[in-house]
Write an enzyme that holds these catalytic residues in place. Structure first.
Site, mmCIF file in Angstrom:
data_model
loop_
_atom_site.group_PDB
_atom_site.id
_atom_site.type_symbol
_atom_site.label_atom_id
_atom_site.label_comp_id
_atom_site.label_asym_id
_atom_site.label_seq_id
_atom_site.Cartn_x
_atom_site.Cartn_y
_atom_site.Cartn_z
ATOM 1 N N ARG A 1 -47.806 -0.777 -53.547
ATOM 2 C CA ARG A 1 -48.019 -1.928 -52.663
ATOM 3 C C ARG A 1 -48.155 -1.527 -51.208
ATOM 4 N NH1 ARG A 1 -47.099 -6.593 -55.624
ATOM 5 N NH2 ARG A 1 -45.827 -6.350 -57.497
ATOM 6 N N ASP B 1 -43.269 -17.178 -55.488
ATOM 7 C CA ASP B 1 -44.720 -17.073 -55.705
ATOM 8 C C ASP B 1 -45.246 -18.339 -56.367
ATOM 9 O OD1 ASP B 1 -44.768 -14.655 -54.482
ATOM 10 O OD2 ASP B 1 -45.733 -13.576 -56.120
ATOM 11 N N HIS C 1 -36.971 -12.247 -56.314
ATOM 12 C CA HIS C 1 -38.409 -12.189 -56.607
ATOM 13 C C HIS C 1 -38.866 -10.751 -56.866
ATOM 14 C CE1 HIS C 1 -42.614 -13.175 -56.728
ATOM 15 N NE2 HIS C 1 -42.842 -12.170 -55.897
ATOM 16 N N ASP D 1 -51.157 -19.422 -54.138
ATOM 17 C CA ASP D 1 -52.165 -18.358 -54.185
ATOM 18 C C ASP D 1 -52.589 -18.062 -55.622
ATOM 19 O OD1 ASP D 1 -52.480 -17.985 -51.449
ATOM 20 O OD2 ASP D 1 -50.856 -16.521 -51.336
ATOM 21 N N ARG D 2 -53.784 -17.460 -55.727
ATOM 22 C CA ARG D 2 -54.384 -17.067 -57.007
ATOM 23 C C ARG D 2 -54.864 -18.281 -57.802
ATOM 24 N NH1 ARG D 2 -55.176 -11.438 -56.858
ATOM 25 N NH2 ARG D 2 -53.248 -10.366 -56.323
#
Length: 785
Positions: free
Chosen positions: A709, A557, A642, A560-561
């Site tokens: 999710r 990760d 992850h 993104d964000r």
């Protein structure tokens, strides 16, 4: 014999036992006596000596199997285990002839000529070659001159040097499988226990053996044909070892090992055994390739792909086929793809052996205190991470190429090569000569590149230093910190594209399950937070990764964000290039194209590089993501991933199966359910434990659908404990979920969640990392203010 052979085939014998066997010959019919050993095959009549002397035991055995008077003549073979790395029974074979006429209708005894033995060998009815070899020797003219004493030895397959340049193809294959001497000892001991009293393996025994390794029963005949490279209808230990090496999940599918694997794959699908893959055999290959990738394999799709490949190989429906050389060439030139997923075991062939020997060793330790424990030490499983470290005595030190000068702040201010210091007080003449011979210059090139400020990774890092700092002119800010100002974005994109191409090759060569040594820092989600990444750098590797005595593991990760996903990726890829064996990166669930298009990274690339270069940069970065490893272990004890642990239905819940996941992996959701679970799963929390979930946990073995999710699974503390026990692990460190303090200890203290991006989405969370060192997992929170 039945009570002497353990049907499980795992080290069944009494090492001190002596076995007596008979080479019993009827001169009238010119036939030899063979006895049925369970369902495994025909062999020489044999029994344990027990309390009798060997000749008495032989007479009793002769009377039992023949039912008539027999003349015990002499010992024709003595097989001793003295040269083996383990103890096994000695076998003494007596030659004998029948005196009276014999009855040939005994159910468990048959009489055969040499030619008849050769025929039953082809029908897989002979347990081993020993009866046939002894019979042929018995009828040879110089039988009295041949030695009767045999000492089976363990012939290891291993390269003689560190380089593969002079290693044979077999040695390179076994080296790629990481089956070291200790593993080969264990496998030979297991092989001998399955084949006892023979040292050959027929198809019947092979079936039981290979299924115990995780192979499917329906594949046994094809696997046996693949292992039987010399078409002898029977296997020796070398045949089995090479076959297992080819099937190991970690064996690379590149170079010479790939060519050797493809030879096994060719024989596996060549059911006719005519050295040419016919259309139906090629079709079976295509179906299995598609299924191994999780793709549909309906008739229409397979037939279309078959036509394309038939045209590639130049064959048609009228006949012909693909020869081995053509098959190897097509795979080597990447014209026929997907074979890397074929011919794989679901777990390492030594996994169960190591667990069993560890239990056996624990018992020996309890029973043999004060006694000689040499055999225990030989069988004890290695504590070294596979392929990641060497014994201290095997480490060879040499002079580094560069010397550096460091400020108190940790910044490097002077980098000088040793050869630039020749003739100064720092390097004497004799030392300079030594340093020049110490290592060939091309072996030093990684070090040279690491300190070459004009290399692509160092140029990128220099650019990122500029990006990080504000620029003042005449007391006024002309470039804000964490901005590019007037930098040429085209040149930046080209540098990043070059980094991506180089990093992609590195990721392709790495296993899907990394083995990392401590000390190691483990970082969780970054999510485009370049400011925090710089804080980690200043706290943990201020002098750079090359000069920091630690490994670094990122759990995914990266994008993104946050607003600086491009810079985070550029920084991490540059560090990966500089220290590829110390700087490790795993894939997260945001390293997926569809997710990035839903969130921000795709648009970030367009915004920073335009609608022409932006998609190119985005795709090049994602090609690297496609090849990234998916999990790691630290010191073979701490599992790092992850998302979370996979359900046992996927590869038996064994982490070794992670290495069977295809690479590259463009769409994990459709290509690998195992990879998808690793990326998306989460641990259960107390808030999740509704009555409905509790019921589902009981029926699901500790796993339920991840309703939070909408995909993958949630897992319980009990499921985690079973996963750790099954894989001989102590803890799991994962990312995937934001934590207020930057970390959270969960599921009975066996799981750590770490998050390395502070103020995530405008929140108040801290950033943290985990240090694995000295048998401790230490949580470190970073001040990012």
């Amino acid at each position: 014999m039945a009570n002497m052979i353990n049907s499980n085939g795992i080290f069944p014998w009494n090492p001190g036992m002596t076995l007596v066997s008979l080479l019993l010959y009827d001169k009238k019919t010119k036939k030899y006596c063979l006895s049925k050993l369970d369902k495994r095959g025909l062999w020489l009549p044999c029994r344990s000596r027990g309390n009798d002397d060997c000749k008495t035991a032989a007479n009793k055995l002769a009377e039992q199997v023949a039912g008539v008077r027999v003349n015990i003549e002499k010992v024709v073979r003595v097989r001793s285990s003295v040269c083996l790395p383990f103890k096994s029974p000695n076998v003494i074979t007596y030659g004998a002839t029948v005196i009276d006429d014999i009855e040939m209708k005994t159910e468990d005894v048959v009489w055969m000529t040499i030619d008849e033995m050769k025929e039953v060998l082809k029908r897989d009815e002979l347990l081993g070659l020993e009866p046939l070899k002894l019979a042929i020797r018995q009828e040879s003219e110089d039988k009295d001159q041949l030695s009767i004493y045999e000492e089976p030895t363990m012939e290891y397959i291993e390269p003689t040097g560190e380089s593969n340049n002079h290693a044979s193809a077999k040695e390179q294959l076994v080296k790629a499988s990481k089956l070291e001497r200790e593993d080969q000892d264990l496998l030979f001991r297991e092989f001998a226990s399955y084949t006892f009293p023979s040292y050959f393996m027929n198809r019947n025994v092979f079936s039981e053996y290979i299924v115990s390794k995780g192979a499917h029963q329906d594949c046994v005949d094809d696997l046996f044909r693949a292992f039987d490279a010399h078409c002898r209808h029977i296997l020796n230990f070398t045949d089995v070892l090479l076959g297992l090496a080819a099937m190991e999940p970690v064996t690379q599918h590149g170079g010479t090992p790939a060519e050797q694997r493809c030879r096994f794959i060719f024989r596996y699908y060549n059911k006719r055994g005519d050295a040419r893959l016919a259309l139906d055999e090629l079709r079976s290959t295509i179906i299995d390739i598609r299924l191994s990738k999780g793709l549909v394999a309906d008739d229409a799709v397979v037939d279309r792909e078959l036509r394309e490949n038939a045209a590639l190989f130049g064959i048609d429906s009228n006949g012909g086929g693909v020869a081995l050389a053509e098959f190897l060439t097509a795979v080597g030139q990447l014209k026929f793809r997907g074979t890397s997923n074929l011919f794989r075991l679901p777990r390492s062939c030594t996994t169960d052996l190591r667990k069993m020997v560890a239990r056996e060793s624990d018992c020996e330790m309890a029973d043999l205190s004060g006694s000689d424990s040499k055999s225990f030490k030989r069988l004890r499983p290695s504590s070294e991470p596979s392929g990641a470290s060497v014994l201290a005595n095997d480490i060879k030190y040499e002079l580094a190429t560069h010397t550096v000068k460091v400020r108190r702040s940790g910044a490097l201010v002077d980098i000088t090569t040793l050869w630039d210091l020749e003739g100064t007080q720092a390097v004497s003449g004799s030392a300079a000569i030594f340093a020049d011979k110490d290592s060939p210059r091309f072996h030093r090139m990684p070090s040279v590149d690491a300190f070459n400020q004009r290399s692509h990774p160092n140029e990128m890092l220099t650019g990122l230093r500029y990006f990080e700092r504000a620029v003042l002119e005449n007391g006024q800010v002309v470039k804000e910190a964490f901005s590019w100002g007037k930098v040429d974005r085209v040149a930046l994109a080209r540098c990043l594209l070059t980094l991506c191409r180089q990093c992609e090759e590195i990721f392709k060569r790495e296993p899907r399950l990394l083995a990392v040594n401590s000390p190691a820092y483990i970082l969780g989600d970054i999510h485009g937070n370049f400011r925090d990444l710089v804080c980690f750098e200043k706290a943990l590797w201020r002098m750079g990764t090359v000069l920091t005595p630690s490994n670094f593991l990122f759990l995914g990760d990266y994008v993104d964000r946050g607003e600086h996903g491009v810079e985070v990726v550029a920084y991490l890829f540059a560090q990966k290039m500089l220290a590829p064996n110390k700087f490790m990166m795993l894939r997260g669930n945001h390293e997926l194209r569809g997710i990035q298009q839903m969130f921000s990274f795709y648009n970030e690339c367009l915004q920073k590089f335009g609608h022409n270069l932006g998609p190119q940069v985005w795709e090049a970065i994602n090609c690297c993501f496609d090849c990234m490893p998916l999990a790691a272990t630290v010191d073979e004890k701490v599992f790092c991933v992850h998302g979370g642990i996979p359900v046992p239905d996927l590869g038996g819940g064994l982490i070794s199966t992670i290495n069977t996941i295809p690479c590259p992996l463009k769409d994990p959701e459709t290509e690998s359910s195992l990879a998808w679970d690793l990326l998306w799963s989460d641990p259960l929390t107390s808030e999740d434990m509704t009555p409905k979930v509790k019921v589902e946990l009981r029926t699901g073995g500790g796993y339920v659908h991840n309703y939070k999710r909408g995909t993958a699974h949630l897992f319980s503390a009990e499921a985690l404990e079973q996963f750790l026990l099954r894989n001989r692990l102590s803890h799991v460190v994962r990312a995937h979920e934001v934590q207020l303090k930057g970390f959270q200890i969960q599921l009975g203290g066996k799981m750590l969640t770490v998050f390395s991006s502070s103020h995530y989405c405008g929140g108040a969370n801290e950033a943290a990392c985990v240090l694995c060192d000295g048998g401790k997992l230490r949580m470190i929170r970073i001040d990012t203010s």
